[in-house]
Design an enzyme around this catalytic site. Structure first.
Site, short mmCIF file in Angstrom:
data_model
loop_
_atom_site.label_atom_id
_atom_site.label_comp_id
_atom_site.label_asym_id
_atom_site.label_seq_id
_atom_site.Cartn_x
_atom_site.Cartn_y
_atom_site.Cartn_z
N ALA A 1 0.43 -1.13 0.30
CA ALA A 1 -0.21 0.44 0.08
C ALA A 1 0.84 1.28 -0.41
O ALA A 1 1.91 1.03 0.37
CB ALA A 1 -0.62 -0.07 1.17
N GLY B 1 1.00 -5.25 1.57
CA GLY B 1 -0.47 -5.01 0.42
C GLY B 1 -0.23 -5.65 -1.44
O GLY B 1 -0.89 -6.17 -2.16
N GLU C 1 -0.81 -9.67 -0.69
CA GLU C 1 -1.84 -9.48 0.27
C GLU C 1 -3.45 -9.75 -1.58
O GLU C 1 -4.14 -10.46 -1.15
CB GLU C 1 -2.67 -8.32 0.36
CG GLU C 1 -2.00 -8.30 2.26
CD GLU C 1 -2.30 -7.28 2.84
OE1 GLU C 1 -2.35 -6.04 2.90
OE2 GLU C 1 -3.63 -7.80 4.00
N GLU D 1 3.88 -5.31 7.88
CA GLU D 1 3.65 -4.70 8.00
C GLU D 1 3.78 -3.52 9.37
O GLU D 1 3.84 -2.27 10.39
CB GLU D 1 2.15 -4.35 7.80
CG GLU D 1 1.00 -3.75 7.16
CD GLU D 1 2.03 -5.40 5.51
OE1 GLU D 1 2.47 -6.20 5.96
OE2 GLU D 1 0.91 -5.49 5.20
N1 T1G Z 1 4.53 3.69 0.16
C1 T1G Z 1 4.95 5.06 -0.09
N2 T1G Z 1 6.17 5.34 -0.67
C2 T1G Z 1 7.12 3.92 -0.24
C3 T1G Z 1 7.10 2.51 -0.42
C4 T1G Z 1 5.10 2.34 -0.11
N3 T1G Z 1 4.85 0.93 0.27
N4 T1G Z 1 7.93 1.78 -0.08
C5 T1G Z 1 8.71 2.37 -0.75
N5 T1G Z 1 8.11 3.77 -0.84
C6 T1G Z 1 9.64 4.91 -1.98
C7 T1G Z 1 9.96 5.36 -0.51
O1 T1G Z 1 9.59 6.03 0.48
C8 T1G Z 1 11.66 6.39 -1.87
O2 T1G Z 1 11.06 7.16 -1.99
C9 T1G Z 1 11.52 5.15 -2.96
O3 T1G Z 1 9.45 4.41 -2.45
C10 T1G Z 1 12.00 4.08 -3.19
O4 T1G Z 1 12.00 3.13 -1.66
C11 T1G Z 1 -2.92 -2.87 3.36
C12 T1G Z 1 -1.32 -1.46 4.74
C13 T1G Z 1 10.34 -1.85 -1.30
C14 T1G Z 1 11.63 -3.10 -0.45
O5 T1G Z 1 6.49 -1.61 3.85
O6 T1G Z 1 10.97 -1.70 1.97
O7 T1G Z 1 1.11 -2.56 2.06
O8 T1G Z 1 12.97 8.81 -0.68
O9 T1G Z 1 14.60 3.52 -1.25
O10 T1G Z 1 15.34 0.27 -1.59
O11 T1G Z 1 -2.17 -4.44 4.21
O12 T1G Z 1 10.78 0.21 -0.38
O13 T1G Z 1 12.38 7.55 -3.54
O14 T1G Z 1 11.36 9.61 -2.75
O15 T1G Z 1 13.24 1.89 0.15
O16 T1G Z 1 14.85 -0.30 -3.54
C15 T1G Z 1 3.52 -2.48 3.36
C16 T1G Z 1 8.26 -0.63 2.54
C17 T1G Z 1 2.79 -1.32 3.05
C18 T1G Z 1 7.70 -2.22 2.43
C19 T1G Z 1 12.36 -0.95 -1.92
N6 T1G Z 1 4.98 -1.98 2.78
N7 T1G Z 1 9.09 -0.55 1.02
O17 T1G Z 1 13.69 -0.97 -1.45
O18 T1G Z 1 13.85 1.90 -2.27
S1 T1G Z 1 1.55 -0.80 4.55
C20 T1G Z 1 6.64 -2.09 3.31
C21 T1G Z 1 10.65 -1.17 1.25
C22 T1G Z 1 0.96 -2.18 3.07
C23 T1G Z 1 -1.41 -3.52 3.74
C24 T1G Z 1 -0.32 -2.58 4.52
C25 T1G Z 1 11.31 -0.79 0.26
C26 T1G Z 1 11.38 -1.36 -0.81
P1 T1G Z 1 12.33 9.11 -2.11
P2 T1G Z 1 13.21 2.94 -1.60
P3 T1G Z 1 14.66 -0.06 -2.63
#
Ligand code: T1G
Length: 676
Positions: A60, A99, A102, A122
């Protein structure tokens, strides 16, 4: 947002929202439309969903959580996928997280490439999988595996996913789309995860809770995860999913999730150097030189060796070299015994190490890191020699934790090539590196420092030059006040308990024992002018002598020391001080609020780029509890006026030269935050 393509009777839907295919409102809308249209499209018999770029989906869009929900919710989109009358296949490469996974769970079949990782992280954001993950995953992989994945937040490999039933088949990344479409052609009916039953091994919850009690005791999200997973056993799917949404809504509005999401974005923001163009070139780094084979030099070297980068390590004596190399090998072998490394990986790493007494061997290194003890004269001598032997364009770095990079650079003819790379002990474990830019450090040198830190798996934060840079400078008022309060009447265990109760891994005095009471001591046992002198003169140098502020057993377990109590009493009497009761509030104000105050001064002086950078320093350098976001975030949360009142209340005791940062006072009055 998404791309669709019809391959005969197979509809390919591609999630296309760079950089991580986050499932923002636009993606959700387009995906739900594509699924809806496919239901009535007579040309479509089966559907494949995959991700564009390097991964399936990062989940998400976390940036949406603090805004009112817009458009169709992710659970609704996933329910529509699962309800599809036409089979839906997820083809996962790179990562499917949160997500993103999911969505795949809502599909009827799941494929993964061999290098893919699948996870529900999450909980690390202080929430839980809020789009059916807590209800579908147990139905697919069983309770034990689901509890592990969801409560730890750690992704599993594709092979593990196949083993536990999370994916149906592994496919080659080469020709991913074609492989997925070929597989889809073999499918003739949907298989809905919601229709499966969870094997209800009720004992799984007790076993899991018992095994993880300590890890999750202060955290809200893990407990909610367990409750939601329990609902997958006890309740029908829709009721379980409703409970999941309720728990999600509670968590996402809570202080812990707000702090954890702050930490997530703060770490990424720290990687952005203000005023440094994105396209600033990096100097190629293929060979590292390390000067000093002590604990820090060895730990620093291991970071590069583990990343496959050769290291030439220099010391003054064969004995020092041998000891340092032996310690590195022992550390690697300990990791191998724990299964974190194979013996081949240990050999590969050690084969990249070249220990030598010959300083000139550094001449062909691209980056040379000095890691000798904290003495400016010694560092200057080393950098003057480096100036003579290092090749043109080599970057010269000091691991100094307090001293001026400008002064060190001044003895070279190449100050633009000099910077600080301040690692935190143990350097092969702690993720923080303070990248200290001197007044003359060139942009490409700074950019290279940031990028090589990331290459070795560190979290770099830029600091300008001052005594102690960011983290250690904030430690100064904390340690000074801890020492002072000991003389005024507090005990080491009281001061440390306030910090460990707060969530720090250890308190100020335990930390001094770990680092060494004798750091900065003049070594003259006859000269006893401070509590530190008294302890050091008594041979109480900390954990390394099994006695410091505490006594330590062979497992380094601390116990309060009557000897120390006597030394403190004696010192207090000699200083003519009368013992008084000291409240926990006073300890908080004089050790935590004073740190925040120092952080505000660091911001005012432009030593740190932003308040969240200071948070990252404390999260990754000192173990600040992640669910409290970092000292500056925490101060904003409790209210800057509260911090200022606390500092004003104890100002006289904190010290006559104590002053409250004007930024802090201003923001406390205008209700602003420390975040620039
Ligand atoms: N949402 C918004 N922005 C995100 C994002 C996300 N999920 N993931 C990364 N970004 C942005 C990040 O801030 C950065 O922005 C750019 O993308 C590159 O990220 C309903 C509620 C996927 C392993 O916890 O672990 O789903 O600084 O530098 O090193 O149940 O990003 O360039 O402006 O980290 O290649 C759950 C979080 C969400 C995964 C890639 N998902 N992301 O790593 O790139 S909650 C997460 C990561 C959810 C559902 C629930 C990593 C990555 P900027 P990066 P990377």
């Amino acid at each position: 947002m998404i791309e669709t393509k019809l391959h005969d009777d197979v509809l390919e839907i591609v999630l296309a929202n760079a950089p991580v295919n986050a499932l923002g409102a636009g993606v959700r809308f387009a995906l739900s439309q594509a699924i809806e249209n496919a239901q009535t499209d007579v040309h479509v018999r089966v559907i494949v969903i995959r991700g564009a770029g390097k991964l399936f989906s990062g989940g998400a869009d976390i940036t949406e959580f603090d805004q009112p929900p817009t458009g169709c919710t992710l659970p609704a989109v996933i329910d529509a996928i699962e309800a599809s009358s036409k089979p839906v296949v997820a083809a996962i490469h790179g990562m499917a997280l949160g997500g993103g996974l999911e969505i795949a769970l809502g599909c009827h079949y799941r494929l993964a490439t061999r290098t893919a990782k699948l996870g529900l992280p999450e909980v690390s954001l202080g929430i839980l999988p809020g789009a059916g993950g807590t209800q579908r995953l147990p139905r697919l992989v069983g309770l034990e595996a689901a509890l592990d994945m969801i409560v730890s937040g750690s992704p599993v490999s594709a092979s593990k996913a196949l083993e536990i039933g999370l994916v149906n088949q592994l496919i080659d990344e080469q020709g991913l789309a074609a492989n997925a479409i070929a597989y889809a052609r073999t499918i003739d009916a949907p298989r809905r995860t919601r229709d499966r039953r969870v094997s209800s091994d009720a004992g799984a919850f007790e076993r899991f809770a018992a095994a993880n009690a300590r890890k999750i005791k202060d955290l809200d999200a893990p407990k909610a995860c367990i409750a939601a997973i329990k609902a997958s056993v006890d309740l029908p799917f829709d009721e379980g999913q409703a409970l999941e949404r309720e728990l999600f809504a509670e968590l996402v509005a809570g202080a812990q999730s707000t702090a954890l999401r702050h930490a997530f974005f703060a770490e990424r923001a720290a990687g952005k150097v203000l005023g440094l163009a994105k396209e600033t070139p990096r100097r190629p780094i293929t060979k590292i030189g390390v000067i000093g084979a002590g604990t820090m030099g060895g730990g620093i070297s291991m970071n590069f060796l583990s990343a496959g980068i050769g290291v030439t390590i220099v010391d003054m004596t064969g004995e020092a070299l041998e000891r340092g190399v032996g310690l590195m090998r022992a550390n690697y072998e300990a990791s191998a015994r724990k299964g974190r490394l194979s013996s081949e990986q240990v050999k590969e790493a050690m084969d990249l190490l070249t220990p030598t007494l010959d300083f000139d061997a550094l001449e062909d290194c691209d980056l040379i890191i000095e890691a000798v003890y904290e003495n400016m004269a010694v560092k200057k001598e080393i950098f003057a020699r480096l100036d003579d032997i290092a090749k043109p364009g080599a970057i010269l770095a000091s691991n100094t934790s307090y001293l001026s990079i400008d002064e060190i650079a001044s003895v070279t003819n190449r100050p633009a090539d000099v910077l600080g790379l301040h690692f935190f002990s143990p350097a092969n474990v702690m993720k923080l590196v303070e990248v200290v830019r001197g007044a003359k450090t060139a942009d490409d040198v700074l950019a290279t420092g940031m990028s090589i830190a990331r290459t070795i798996g560190k979290v770099p934060v830029v600091a300008r030059v001052c005594y102690g840079f960011i983290g250690n400078r904030m430690l100064i008022p904390r340690q000074d006040n801890a020492y002072a309060m000991l003389l005024e009447g507090a005990t080491p265990e009281q001061i440390d308990r306030v910090h460990t109760d707060f969530g720090m891994p250890m308190g100020p005095l335990q930390m001094i024992d770990l680092a060494g009471v004798d750091i900065g001591w003049h070594r003259d046992t006859d000269r006893v002018e401070s509590l530190q002198d008294a302890l050091c003169a008594a041979g109480r140098w900390g954990q390394k002598t099994k006695a410091g502020f505490y006594d330590y057993d062979d497992k380094r377990k601390p116990t309060p020391s009557p000897v120390v109590a006597e030394i403190i009493d004696d010192f207090r009497n000699r200083a003519g001080l009368k013992r008084r009761a000291i409240s926990d509030d006073e300890i908080v104000a004089r050790t935590l609020y004073t740190m925040v105050n120092e952080g505000a001064k660091i911001l005012e002086e432009d030593i740190a780029q932003r308040a969240s950078d200071i948070d990252v320093v404390w999260l990754y350098g000192y173990g600040w509890p992640r669910h409290k976001g970092g000292p500056m975030f925490w101060a904003d949360q409790i209210g800057l006026a509260t911090v200022v009142q606390g500092l004003e209340r104890y100002a006289a005791r904190i010290g006559e030269d104590f002053s409250i940062a004007s930024l802090l006072s201003r923001r406390a009055v205008d209700g602003g935050s420390l975040e620039k």
